[in-house]
Each structure stands twice: as structure tokens, then as C-alpha cells.
Enzyme design. Structure first.
Site, PDB file in Angstrom:
ATOM      1  CB  VAL A  17      -0.963   0.010   1.211  1.00  0.00           C
ATOM      2  CG1 VAL A  17      -1.914   1.205   1.128  1.00  0.00           C
ATOM      3  CG2 VAL A  17      -1.764  -1.281   1.267  1.00  0.00           C
ATOM      4  CE  LYS A  99      -6.395  -5.107   6.090  1.00  0.00           C
ATOM      5  NZ  LYS A  99      -6.594  -6.020   5.006  1.00  0.00           N
ATOM      6  CD  GLU A 123     -14.099   4.713   2.335  1.00  0.00           C
ATOM      7  OE1 GLU A 123     -14.754   5.696   2.698  1.00  0.00           O
ATOM      8  OE2 GLU A 123     -14.539   3.549   2.379  1.00  0.00           O
ATOM      9  CB  ILE A 130     -15.786  -0.106  -2.494  1.00  0.00           C
ATOM     10  CG1 ILE A 130     -15.387  -1.259  -3.422  1.00  0.00           C
ATOM     11  CG2 ILE A 130     -17.226   0.297  -2.717  1.00  0.00           C
ATOM     12  CD1 ILE A 130     -16.245  -2.508  -3.238  1.00  0.00           C
ATOM     13  N   GLY A 181      -0.296  -9.727  -4.117  1.00  0.00           N
ATOM     14  CA  GLY A 181      -0.362  -8.676  -3.079  1.00  0.00           C
ATOM     15  C   GLY A 181      -1.763  -8.489  -2.508  1.00  0.00           C
ATOM     16  CD  GLU A 184      -4.409  -8.614   5.537  1.00  0.00           C
ATOM     17  OE1 GLU A 184      -3.805  -7.970   6.389  1.00  0.00           O
ATOM     18  OE2 GLU A 184      -4.931  -8.079   4.543  1.00  0.00           O
ATOM     19  CG  ASP A 195      -8.856  -8.785   6.047  1.00  0.00           C
ATOM     20  OD1 ASP A 195      -8.108  -7.896   6.503  1.00  0.00           O
ATOM     21  OD2 ASP A 195      -9.533  -8.642   5.007  1.00  0.00           O
ATOM     22  CE  LYS A 199     -10.734  -5.849   4.589  1.00  0.00           C
ATOM     23  NZ  LYS A 199     -10.389  -6.730   3.481  1.00  0.00           N
ATOM     24  N   GLY A 297      -5.156  -5.128  -3.240  1.00  0.00           N
ATOM     25  CA  GLY A 297      -4.146  -4.786  -4.248  1.00  0.00           C
ATOM     26  C   GLY A 297      -3.580  -3.397  -4.009  1.00  0.00           C
TER      27      GLY A 297
HETATM   28  N1  HSE Z   1      -6.090  -9.217   2.517  1.00  0.00           N
HETATM   29  C1  HSE Z   1      -7.089  -8.245   2.252  1.00  0.00           C
HETATM   30  C2  HSE Z   1      -8.092  -8.824   1.286  1.00  0.00           C
HETATM   31  C3  HSE Z   1      -6.463  -7.005   1.699  1.00  0.00           C
HETATM   32  O1  HSE Z   1      -7.757  -9.804   0.635  1.00  0.00           O
HETATM   33  O2  HSE Z   1      -9.199  -8.299   1.172  1.00  0.00           O
HETATM   34  C4  HSE Z   1      -7.406  -5.850   1.562  1.00  0.00           C
HETATM   35  O3  HSE Z   1      -7.956  -5.461   2.781  1.00  0.00           O
END
Ligand code: HSE
Length: 419
Positions: A17, A99, A123, A130, A181, A184, A195, A199, A297
Site C-alpha cells: 500500500v 483494519k 476508508e 470502494i 499482493g 495478508e 480480516d 471489516k 491490491g
Molecule cells: N487481505 C485483504 C483482502 C487485503 O484480501 O481483502 C485488503 O484489505
């Protein structure tokens, strides 16, 4: 026209990122923003940026009076919280994509923002490119928001697409998600649903004003999903997707969970493939709206960070409207779910826990049942997360009030046992 504030940025992290942000900022001439320093952990690594940009000393960023924005895009949640909380305490506007850190520290981060009166934007932390957080925050009134349901993890969606549509193995699909990429650095966070539930916790505060720790929400990932599950899904005209949901029930309370789902072609989520994410928002008068875009990504995630930086230049901050100006909604576990469960040994399934079992298939290698179970029984027990068992929610999985007699009669009718 008012002049936008000049932003001098200190960035923590130059991974997927961070480097993406460096690249997108170079192509965004209209934004009055420059990166002054990037703090990294490993100085020996070759990086595609001038060496003088980098430091390993975090105080060079956090104590620099010229830097007015801290961007934190590192991988270590504990270190990220340390950086973000110090930046906020130092009065620096802060942007983060972490996150896990945000979800696990929501209560502290909410009070730090109030106490130090500093904007903190994130965001990129949910659905990457998004703009779902800002839309939930600004546009949808708590009273009108009926539900959100979304594919919020790019890696697992990528893996499911590759396995079920292209027939490649789980480990190859995961490796590709890592190489691209998306995953995680500890891919268990993706595969086990951690993950995605992080979110969901973040989305809950902006949609319903609910502050909950991710560990308190019902969730699972895709690790136990079998090829045979996708075959059953296809027989029913569905696909298997990992879906996060928050739904307002008739009693005004909200249920939230993350589970693999059978998704019907009539759902917008059916069309979401690979690393894309999608969120369907249902509100009282406008019916459904669909947000779709890349959920993982380098550049897609960096674009959301960039948008937060740009929002800071005109003084934007989250007001947490659902939490502070409305009565926040309350989470409930008092409901039933209709689920499909496949297994290799019936003895591992507590059949007596189900209110009703309406389909049972006893296969040579793998069997399954479809039944209705109280939500709390899934929250309290872990049998359904064990290896060899896969639990998938049905498309209309939520049953608020159960009338067993009616359900039983209907099930018998469906099975052709009574007319
Ligand atoms: N590892 C996370 C995913 C990266 O695949 O959504 C983006 O938050």
C-alpha cells in the site's frame, strides 16, 4: 474558491500500500500534498524511491512540526496502534489502512479522536477501493438502513473463484493471492475470516453506530469449504461466497455475522469475482444499491488512502453520526439461521441442536443437511468450525420468529409427505 490546505505527509510503511500511495501521489498533481518522509522497518531492502526519503526513526515523522498528516500503512497491528495513537495525541491528522488495528481498538480510537479533536480517516480499511465507509457515514440514515451485505475480503473471493470456476487447488489459489499482493502477510487472517470480520466491525460503527469487537461477532472463513459444497450450491443454482451481513430485524435490533453463503444469481454479489468486493445496501425507500470495486491490491487500496488525504485537505472528518446523533442500534443474537452443513461423520453433528432439519443427504464420502438452528447455539459452540465440517448460510438465512409447527408443516409439504 478557498485554497486547500497544503499537506505535508509522513508515511509509515512502504509495502504494497505504501509504495502504491507513493506512485498514485506522483500522478495526482491537483492534490497539494507531498510525502516528506517514509518510516520503514528494514533499511536494507531495495525500494523504488530516493534513499533520502526513508528513515527507520519514527520520531523523525511524529515530532516533525512541518508534517501535518500521518499515513500509517504497516502490517503490524500493535505497532500501528502505537503510531496512530501517538499521531492523534500529537494533533496530527491521521490516515490508516490497518483494519485489524482499527477493529480491535475502535473504542480507544473513538475516544482519542474526541479528546484530541483530530481527524482520523480509514476508508482503505474496508473494501479497499470502494468508498463504502464514507457513504455509510454520510448518506444512509440509521432509521432507513435495512441491511448491508458484502463480499469484503478480496483474497478469499479470489480463492473461491479460482477453485470453483477454474478448478485450481486451494494452495495454488492462495499462493497466487499472495503473489498478487492481495493476501495478508499471515494469510490465515484472510482464510479464517478474521480480516473480513474486522471489516464488518468497522462497517457496523458507520452503518448502525454499533461498537463491537470483532471477536464478539459470529464468523467463519472458507478453510473448510469443499468442492462438494460448491457442487451442491450449483445444483441449487447458487455459488459459494464469503458474505458479511448486518441486518436490521423487525424489532429494530441488528444482527451481524460473517459466514460463507449460498448466493443466488438474483443477488448482485453473485457476479463479484476474483479480488473484487461488492456491497449491497438496502434502505427503506430506495431498495437496493450496489457498490462494486477492487477490494485488494496496491493501487486500489492506495487510491482510497489518497482519497482520505484529499478529504483532509478540505477538513473532512468522520462524525460517527449514527453513534453520536442517533440512538445507536443494538446487536442481537436472538434469531434463527437456516444453514447447510456438510460433514464426513454424522456423529460430529449435534442434530438435536437444530429446530428443524428439512433436507438430509447421506453420501458415501460426504453428507449434508439443511436445517434451522438458533444463532446463539452457533455463537456459543465451536463444533461447526472443526475440520471436516463446513457450514454455509442459505440465501434467506435469517428467521426472526420461528413457529415450529408451521415450519414443520411447510417442510413436510415441500417434501411431499403431507398435502
Ligand atoms: N487481505 C485483504 C483482502 C487485503 O484480501 O481483502 C485488503 O484489505
Amino acid at each position: 474558491m478557498t485554497e486547500h490546505k497544503k499537506l505535508v505527509i509522513g508515511v509509515f510503511g512502504f509495502g504494497v500500500v505504501g509504495e502504491g500511495l507513493y506512485r498514485v501521489l506522483q500522478q495526482t498533481a491537483s492534490l497539494n500534498a507531498t510525502i516528506k518522509k517514509v518510516c520503514i522497518k528494514n533499511p536494507g531492502k531495495k525500494r523504488n524511491a530516493p534513499a533520502e526519503l526513508f528513515t527507520t526513526e519514527k520520531s523523525e515523522l511524529l515530532n516533525d512540526a512541518e508534517i501535518n498528516v500521518i499515513v500509517e500503512v504497516i502490517d503490524d497491528a500493535n505497532a500501528a496502534f502505537d503510531i496512530v495513537s501517538t499521531a492523534i495525541k500529537n494533533g496530527m491528522a491521521t490516515v490508516s489502512a490497518s483494519k485489524k488495528m482499527i477493529a480491535e481498538h475502535l473504542p480507544e480510537l473513538l475516544s482519542l479522536q474526541q479528546q484530541f479533536d483530530v481527524p482520523f480517516l480509514y476508508e482503505a480499511s474496508a473494501c479497499a477501493s470502494i468508498p463504502v465507509i464514507r457513504n455509510l457515514e454520510e448518506y444512509y440514515d440509521n432509521d432507513l438502513l435495512q441491511s448491508i451485505s458484502g463480499i469484503v475480503n478480496g483474497s478469499t473471493n479470489f480463492i473461491l473463484t479460482k477453485i470453483f470456476e477454474e478448478g485450481i487447488t486451494f494452495s495454488k489459489a492462495l499462493l497466487a493471492a499472495q503473489q498478487l499482493g492481495f493476501a495478508e502477510s499471515n494469510p490465515d487472517l484472510d482464510v479464517l475470516g478474521i480480516d473480513a470480520v474486522n471489516k464488518l466491525a468497522i462497517l457496523l460503527v458507520h452503518s448502525y453506530g454499533i461498537v463491537s469487537l470483532p471477536g464478539d461477532l459470529l464468523y467463519s472463513g472458507i478453510k473448510n469449504i469443499e468442492l462438494s459444497d460448491a457442487k451442491v450450491a450449483a445444483e441449487k443454482g447458487c455459488q459459494v461466497k464469503l458474505v458479511a451481513k448486518a441486518v436490521k430485524l423487525k424489532n429494530g435490533k441488528v444482527t451481524a455475522f460473517l459466514l460463507p453463503h449460498f448466493v443466488k444469481p438474483s443477488s448482485q454479489l453473485y457476479t463479484v469475482r476474483n479480488e473484487y468486493n461488492g456491497v449491497v445496501i438496502e434502505s427503506s425507500f430506495s431498495d437496493e444499491q450496489f457498490f462494486y470495486g477492487k477490494g485488494a491490491g496496491s493501487l486500489p487500496t492506495a487510491s482510497a488512502v489518497l482519497s482520505d488525504i484529499s478529504a483532509l485537505s478540505y477538513g473532512y472528518r468522520y462524525e460517527y453520526k449514527k453513534l453520536r446523533y442517533h440512538t445507536p442500534s443494538e446487536l442481537t443474537n436472538d434469531l434463527y439461521l437456516k444453514v447447510y452443513i456438510s460433514f464426513d461423520a454424522l456423529k460430529n453433528i449435534p442434530k438435536e441442536e437444530f429446530e428443524w432439519i428439512e433436507e438430509f443427504y447421506n453420501g458415501q464420502e460426504r453428507s449434508y443437511l439443511i436445517g434451522v438452528i438458533h444463532f446463539n447455539k452457533l455463537v456459543k459452540d465451536n463444533w461447526w468450525k472443526q475440520e471436516g465440517i463446513s457450514l454455509i448460510a442459505l440465501p434467506d438465512s435469517i428467521i426472526e420468529n420461528i413457529d415450529i409447527r408451521k415450519l414443520k408443516k411447510r417442510s413436510l409439504e415441500l417434501a411431499g409427505i403431507v398435502g
